[in-house]
Structure formats: C-alpha cells, structure tokens
Design an enzyme around this catalytic site. Structure first.
Site, PDB file in Angstrom:
ATOM      1  N   HIS A  47       0.851  -1.192   0.000  1.00  0.00           N
ATOM      2  CA  HIS A  47       0.000   0.000   0.000  1.00  0.00           C
ATOM      3  C   HIS A  47       0.886   1.241   0.000  1.00  0.00           C
ATOM      4  O   HIS A  47       1.932   1.270   0.647  1.00  0.00           O
ATOM      5  CB  HIS A  47      -0.911   0.008   1.227  1.00  0.00           C
ATOM      6  CG  HIS A  47      -1.970  -1.038   1.172  1.00  0.00           C
ATOM      7  ND1 HIS A  47      -2.417  -1.589   0.001  1.00  0.00           N
ATOM      8  CD2 HIS A  47      -2.678  -1.652   2.148  1.00  0.00           C
ATOM      9  CE1 HIS A  47      -3.354  -2.475   0.256  1.00  0.00           C
ATOM     10  NE2 HIS A  47      -3.530  -2.543   1.555  1.00  0.00           N
ATOM     11  N   LYS A  75     -13.687   4.118   8.264  1.00  0.00           N
ATOM     12  CA  LYS A  75     -14.217   5.133   7.341  1.00  0.00           C
ATOM     13  C   LYS A  75     -15.733   5.006   7.216  1.00  0.00           C
ATOM     14  O   LYS A  75     -16.429   5.974   6.911  1.00  0.00           O
ATOM     15  CB  LYS A  75     -13.540   4.978   5.973  1.00  0.00           C
ATOM     16  CG  LYS A  75     -13.889   6.060   4.964  1.00  0.00           C
ATOM     17  CD  LYS A  75     -12.879   6.083   3.828  1.00  0.00           C
ATOM     18  CE  LYS A  75     -12.931   4.836   2.990  1.00  0.00           C
ATOM     19  NZ  LYS A  75     -14.095   4.807   2.080  1.00  0.00           N
TER      20      LYS A  75
END
Length: 890
Positions: free
Chosen positions: A161, A556
């Site tokens: 990532h 999130k």
C-alpha cells in the site's frame, strides 16, 4: 541548522521537567547532525538560505511555547514572505532535518537495546517471550506452556500500500548515516576515527540534501517487490533466527547450544507485494510470477551462502567425529548424483565427512536456485531432512555444539523461509469474481479481465509446483458479503484448469471490512464451512481456518470508535463459533500504520483481544513506513518480534482471558452508549451534503494522489463524489497532513460525553484493555494534531458549520482524554512518546505553514493537475516532509 542551546532543547521537550529532556547521547547526536546540516545549507544552499531557515525555525519554536495569536502570526508571516523558490529550499531543509532526527532517535533505541542486552540482569524486560513463558507456566504448568510455545505463530504480512513517502534513494542514504553514527560512537572523542566518521557524515548529509526528495514516477509492482527484498536481505534473514536463539538461551540457560532447542520457529512471513490486485490493474499474473521468482532468488542465495559458510567450519576429523551410517549413506547418494562435485569436495574435505556432506548439500541449494533439474531439491522439506541427518550424526559423534550451533540456525531459516521466503498471497475484490464467473458460466469468449483472473489460478499452481505448497495458496476475497463470494473462488479455479486439470491448493480467506459485513461474518463462516471444497480443505489442515478483518474501511464507514467496538464484537463471535465448531481459527488483522487504520502498538492490542481470538496465532498486515520502522534495523526488528510474540503467547493465559471477558461484560453498557453516540456524531459530519467535496478542499487529498508513492491508484474512480470512492489510505493521510488526524479520533469525545461518568471512565481505562488501547491511541493521534494549524486548513473551505463541528469535537475529545488519563496534557502518562512528539512539532509546524501557503495558491485553480508546477512541487515537498516529521502517512 545551528546547534540547539540547552534552553531551546528544554523548550522542545517540556521546560523545567528534567525527565522529559532528551537522553544525553541522543541530544549530542541531534546537535551534531543539526550542526552538520547547517554547514551543508551554508555551503550548498543558495545565499541566505541558512538564515531564512533559522528565522522560521526560531519563530515556530516560539509559537509552539507561546499560545498567543501574535507568536503564531509572526511564524506564519515568515512562511508567507518566502518566494516559491525559497519556500522550496526551506521545505527541503526541514525534511532533511526530520530524516536526521528520526535516524538519531532510531539509533538511540538501538543503543538502549544493546546496553540492556549487555547487562547480566535484565529485570526490566517484562515483555519478552521468555518472561511471558514464565508467567504462562505459573498459570498452566510447564508442559502446557511449552506446548503453546512450540505451536505459536506470529505472521506479519508485508503489503505494498502506498504509504512510504520517502524515495528508496533517500532511505538508502539514511541507512548509510546510521552506520556512520555507529562508527562515531565507537571512536575516541576528538580522535582521527571520530573526525573521519563526521567528515563522511557531512558528505552523506550533503548527498541527502542534493538528492531529489520526490520520485519522478510511480514505482511498478516489481519495484515494490525489490524494495521489500532490502528488508529481508539486511535484517530479517539473520534477525529472525537470532530471536529464536535468544529465547532458547533464556529458557535453557547454560545448557543452551549443547542440546536440542526447545524453541521451534514461530515466525512466518507473508507478502501481498506483487499479489494484491484489488484495485491495482498493474498487478498481473506475470507480476505475481515475477514476485515469487525474485523472492526465491533471494532466499536461495541466502541459504546457499549460509550452507557454504557452515561447511567451512565443520573441519571435524573422521577420527574425532565419526559419521553415522545415515550420513555415510547420504554422502554416497549425493556423490552419485553429483560426480563432479563429489570429486572436488573430496579434495577440499579429505577425512572430514560432515564438511563433505555440507558442501554437497550447498551445491544442491545452488542447483535449486539455477533450476538444475538433475540436482535441485524439489521441496524445502527434503533439504531439511538432509540437514537433520547431518545434525543427528554430529550429536551421535559427541559434537552437540556443532550440531546445535550455526547448523541449527540454518535449519531454522529453512523452516521459516522455505524456498519462497514469504508466503505470497493473492487478493481480489468479490465483485470482480462475480463478474468473471458470470462470463465463464455463459460459455462465450472471455474478456481480457476474465482471462487475467483465470491466469492467476494457473500461476498459483505453477508457484506451488516450483517452490513448494507454502509458497502461495492463500486467496483473500475483499468485501466478502456472503458465503457465495467465497465459493466462487473455487469454481473459478476449476474453470482455470479445465476438466480433469489439477487446481492449485487454496485457502480461501474472507475479508470482512464494512460495519455490516463484520456483523454478518459469523453467519457467513457457519455457512461456508459446509461447502465441499472448504470442508475438504479443513480436513486436510486439521480444521485450520483464517478470517481477515479490515480496520480501514470499517473506520471510514462508521468512525473509529464504533469500528473498534464492532471489530471486537466480530472477533468474539467468530472465535466462539470456531470453538464450538472445533476449528483452529487464525484471525488476520488488516491494520495500517496510522491510528485511523488500526495502527498503534501491536503487543498491547493483542493483549486486549477477546478470549480465544488469538490462541497462540496472530497475523497482521505491515505496510509502508511501518515495515522499515519495525524491521529496517536488526536490533529493533528482534525487539519488535520478541514483544509481539510475547503478547501472542500470553494472550491465552487464563488470567488475561478472564480479565478481558470480565471487563467486556462489566463495561458493556458503556460500550453500547459509546457506539451509538459516536456513530451519530460521525454520520453528522460525513453524511452531511457536500462533505466529500469539502474534505477534498480543506485537505491536500487531491494532491496526495499526485505523489508517486506506490503503484496502486489512490481512488477507485476518476473523482471523489463520496467517501466510497476514496480509499482508506488517502482518507487517513489527508487528515494527518492537515494536522487534524480526524480519522483516528472523531466521535470519541461525544461518546465519552454521552457516558458522562468520569469515575466510571477512569475505571474503564484501568480495567478494560480495549478501552485503554483506544484512549492511548487517540492520545497519540491528538498529540500530533494542532488546533491552530487545523483551523487554517478548515478555513480553506466555505462550510463554517462543518469546520465548527470538527474543532468542537477535537477539543471535546482532548478534554476527555486528559481527564481519563490524568496529568496536565496529552501523553502525560507516556513521557517517551510525549518527548518524541514535542521534539518534532515546532518543525512540523514550519512545513505545515509552507504547505498551507501552497494549498491556498492551488485552490485558486480549477484542479490540482492544472496548478502552477512550482507551487504543486512545493505542496508535494511539504507533504513528504510532514510525513517524515509525523512518522506516518496512511
């Protein structure tokens, strides 16, 4: 930068509090490195640069220690006065300074670890595997504790990532400086060696200053694979077996090394680098195959080198150390298969049978690397069997120290790394599988995407045949929402190999990410285990099963507080189901580096898990800057592995499980109140109309997408119309750059306020490990935030209602955290962390002020990509610098 005076140093770490001051050796390192950087700026920077850097530095220090608006405005005015060219240089100077401070801090950590290891009594090392074993033995008995130690697993999985903001060239330069700092420590003060070390450091800092801090273009997935290999080559190959050795030494005492070790290899490495194709179109089957090949090349080179080195030490005469019958038979088989090698070895090891066999074994390892079919090992199990024959022969001949010395270390390396180094895992989105399966069932011509998905299964089979079954086979399904999402993988594998073909051996792992998916997870698992392919795999693996939990998207989705509570509840329910079903469960934690993505100290998080959710097995993702922070230095890597493994071993102690169970029951009403209140507060922000566009305006979110951090795109679509379009990493990264860190704490203040009982919350902090972990992590997140700078970012938007909501929640959360933890400020109960934050914050402020100036200019254009290039560059430079200063990105 000039040397800090004593007064300034105290200002940075808390005036008047001697315990908060920097350790003397570290302070000396920071002064020396800062002085050398100041010299570089005077010599290599443009005229007046050093003075401008000093003006801004002193102003931000003054503003940090003086809460008055006037002090802050003076610092901001200096940042505003620079031309864009000067601001560029100043930003680079502060970024280099952070790299130097970070390496000084890392060097101090290593220094402390080595000093501690040098003491005969290490009473302060309570979070080690050896100490955990003693505690566990006291509770369950020696035999049970030993069984748990020998079956323990710690399984870090490296991911690609895009969270490492530094260029590899910068990282390499910093590693060279670390070596030079060590040489400087070892030299006599004022002597020729010290002068030489500091001259070379000056040269290296000048190189660092002159090296472009930003990548010119995004790395490819293969570049990312090669970057990870540096960590293996320089650290993990030797550090991991050294951890085993240290634990065995501690448990066996003087007998260690003279008899069989009681420790069995408990580390397994995994990797998504080159295998994670969820949202990354650049990771193809060809890339996956290349990733496996590169990793195998590195481990086989390492094993070959180790084998050769050990062979050269086994100069044991046949008269003093006679070979066993099994060793003689092995020597004959090896010689018959490798006549040229046997002739050469006979000359090099005349009368030394153990050396002769080790040399021939090493030739076979080399043949495996070169793919010489006549000599190559088919599987690491075969190599291990041959090494064990050598070991047994040495023991029988009365040479146990040679048997359990370096030879044992090589055997540990083979058991840990195999011929593949790290177990390559594939990840793909469930929606992609569903689409491809529909095409396959239709029977018509397949799309390019479908062909690529099927080719991945054929690639996994090839990797397993070449490097062994452990080399690949874990297949992770992102956004698993039903049992059908998992069954689809097996059906696709069948289409890939065709009728009568041999499909790869697959462990299909669900990844539950959203709040709803976490709640549905136990039911999905109960359904899928009855599927024929899953049932067959459970039978073949002694009913072992993995389940992955995603921290980023759940946070999130519902906010960090509700996400943490939901994750705990999901783990508890899945673990209880697995217990009832007789399944050996491994929970795979998809954590990021930042606190908003499940980051924070891993050992404390492990000890806060629900009963039976660890059971001696812990797997988690490691990514970006976290990989290099935890595994980049051998001493730090060994300490990290020892700490985490200790927590894994101790998590199943009856006292720990009972503590966590009792706390969860007692504080369940508190959890329920916090869950509801925090979610409502989070939704009042993120579900507000126009929030996504406002977020993109008040943070450098769009510009972060322009940074060449990694091969994976920062978002799923071309623009961000809602949070669903945005990946979790830039969501966290953008808030941290704006000095708000919202992803790590928003909603907690309201949640605590809803409970309202200060004494009850303090009791929860003392008795409830999950709550304590959340509060401590939020304390760190808020300590890295800055309300004055945050307000300036929020002022970039035209939504006073949202800005007020954010700032009110920040202040409310900060007040409650300080009340619960005690003391006069954030991290008052964590003095080392508080010192690290305070040491950096004024310098981060300087870069934030430069970033704000660039952002205001960029916001006057139509889009980030259309902005004047010099201002865009300044923005990106400041992003890199702030990431270095805060020591995390996403």
């Amino acid at each position: 930068m000039r040397e800090l005076t004593r007064t300034e140093a105290i200002d940075l770490v808390g005036r008047g509090d001697a315990e908060q001051e920097l350790p003397e050796q570290m302070r000396a390192d920071v002064r020396m490195l800062g002085s050398l950087l100041g010299r570089v700026l005077r010599e290599s920077g443009s005229p007046g640069l050093y003075d401008d850097v000093e003006r801004l530095r002193q102003a931000t220090i003054a503003a940090y220690t003086d809460d008055s608006p006037e002090a802050f405005e003076r610092a901001a005015a200096i940042a505003e006065s620079f031309s864009v060219e000067r601001a560029d240089e100043v930003a680079r100077a502060f970024t280099v300074y952070f790299h130097l401070v970070n390496l000084a801090e890392e060097h101090q950590r290593v220094r402390v670890l080595r000093e501690r290891d040098g003491r005969p009594e290490k009473e302060d090392v309570t979070d080690s595997v050896a100490a955990a074993f003693v505690q566990l033995s006291a509770e369950v008995g020696d035999d049970t504790a030993l069984k748990r130690l020998q079956s323990m697993r710690f399984h870090p999985v490296f991911t690609a990532h895009p969270t490492e903001a530094r260029r590899r060239a910068v990282s390499t330069s910093i590693r060279r400086l670390v070596t030079l700092l060590g040489e400087n420590d070892a030299s006599l003060r004022g002597g020729a060696d010290e002068r030489r070390a500091q001259r070379r450091m000056l040269e290296e800092i000048d190189t660092l200053w002159r090296t472009a801090p930003l990548r010119a273009e995004k790395p490819t997935p293969v570049d990312e694979v090669r970057a990870i290999m540096a960590v293996f080559d320089e650290t993990l190959y030797t550090a991991v077996p050294h951890v085993y050795r240290r634990v065995d030494d501690a448990l066996q005492g003087p007998a260690a090394g003279g008899r069989a070790p009681v420790v069995r290899p408990f580390v397994r490495l995994g990797t998504w680098v080159g295998g994670d194709r969820d949202g990354n179109p650049f990771v193809t089957a060809t890339v996956t195959k290349k990733a496996a090949s590169i990793a195998a090349e590195h481990i086989l080179l390492g094993l070959e080198s180790s084998g050769d080195r050990i062979a050269k030490t086994l100069t044991l005469d046949a008269d003093t150390t006679p070979p066993s019958e099994a060793l003689t038979a092995l020597a004959q088989r090896l010689a018959a298969a490798d006549e040229d090698g046997a002739a050469d070895v006979a000359k090099r090891a005349k009368g030394e049978p153990h050396k002769r066999v080790m040399l021939l074994l090493t030739r076979r390892i080399g043949a495996t690397r070169r793919r010489d079919a006549d000599l190559a090992y088919r599987d690491p199990v075969d190599l291990l069997a041959d090494l064990r024959t050598v070991q047994d022969s040495l023991v029988a001949a009365g040479a146990p120290r040679q048997a359990y010395g370096h030879l044992q270390q090589l055997m540990w390396q083979v058991e840990t790394f195999g011929f593949h180094l790290a177990e390559l895992e594939v990840r793909q989105h469930s929606a992609v599988h569903a689409k491809v399966l529909e095409e396959c069932r239709a029977g018509g011509p397949l799309s390019t995407q479908a062909e690529e998905v099927l080719e991945v299964f054929r690639t996994i089979a090839q990797i397993q045949r070449r490097y062994g079954p452990r080399a690949a086979g874990r297949y992770i399904v992102s956004f698993t929402q039903s049992a059908a999402d998992l069954a689809t993988v097996h059906e696709l594998a069948g289409f890939a190999v065709g009728p009568g073909g041999t499909a790869p051996v697959l462990d299909v792992i669900p990844l539950f990410e959203t709040f709803a998916d976490l709640q549905a997870a136990p039911g999905i698992m109960a359904e899928i285990v009855s599927h024929p392919d899953f049932a067959a795999r459970l039978d073949a693996t002694d009913r072992r099963l993995e389940v992955m939990l995603g921290y980023s998207d759940s946070s999130k989705d519902v906010g960090p507080v509700a996400a943490n509570l939901a994750l705990y509840e999901a783990q508890a329910l899945i673990a209880a189901w697995a217990q009832d079903a007789g399944i050996h469960l491994t929970l795979f934690h998809g954590r990021g580096g930042a606190l908003g993505r499940g980051g924070g100290p891993a050992n404390s998080a492990i000890l806060a898990q629900p009963p039976h959710s660890v059971d001696g097995r812990f797997k988690l993702t490691e990514q970006g800057e976290v990989i290099f922070a935890r595994y980049g230095d051998p001493a730090i890597a060994m300490r990290h592995i020892d700490q985490v493994a200790a927590a894994v071993l101790l998590a199943s102690a009856p006292s720990i499980e009972q503590r966590n169970r009792a706390a969860a029951e007692r504080f369940a009403p508190v959890a329920a109140t916090m869950d509801t209140a925090s979610r409502e507060r989070f939704f009042s922000l993120v579900k507000n109309e126009g929030f996504a566009q406002w977020f993109a305006t008040v943070t450098p979110m769009e510009e972060i997408g322009l940074l060449a951090l990694g091969s994976r795109p920062a978002r799923r679509g071309l623009s961000v119309e809602s949070l669903e379009d945005l990946r979790a990493i830039p969501w966290v990264f953008a808030w941290s750059q704006a000095r708000i860190n919202l992803a790590g704490w928003f909603g907690l203040g309201t949640a605590l306020d809803a409970v309202g009982d200060e004494d009850l919350l303090r009791s929860a902090y003392a008795e409830w490990p999950l709550f304590r972990t959340v509060i401590d992590n939020v304390g760190m997140s808020l300590a890295k935030a800055d309300a004055r700078i945050a307000q300036r970012y929020l002022d970039l938007g035209d939504r006073d209602d949202l800005a007020t909501l954010v700032m009110d929640e920040m202040l409310l959360t900060q007040d409650w955290v300080i009340k619960i933890t005690g003391g006069e400020g954030l991290l008052a109960n964590k003095p080392v962390l508080q010192r690290a934050v305070k040491m950096r914050s004024p310098y981060v402020d300087a870069l934030s002020l430069l970033q704000l100036r660039a952002l205001r200019v960029l916001r006057t254009g139509e889009s980030a990509s259309d902005a004047p290039p010099e201002w865009q560059r300044l923005l990106l430079l400041s992003v890199s610098g702030v990431a270095a200063g805060l020591q995390n990105t996403g």
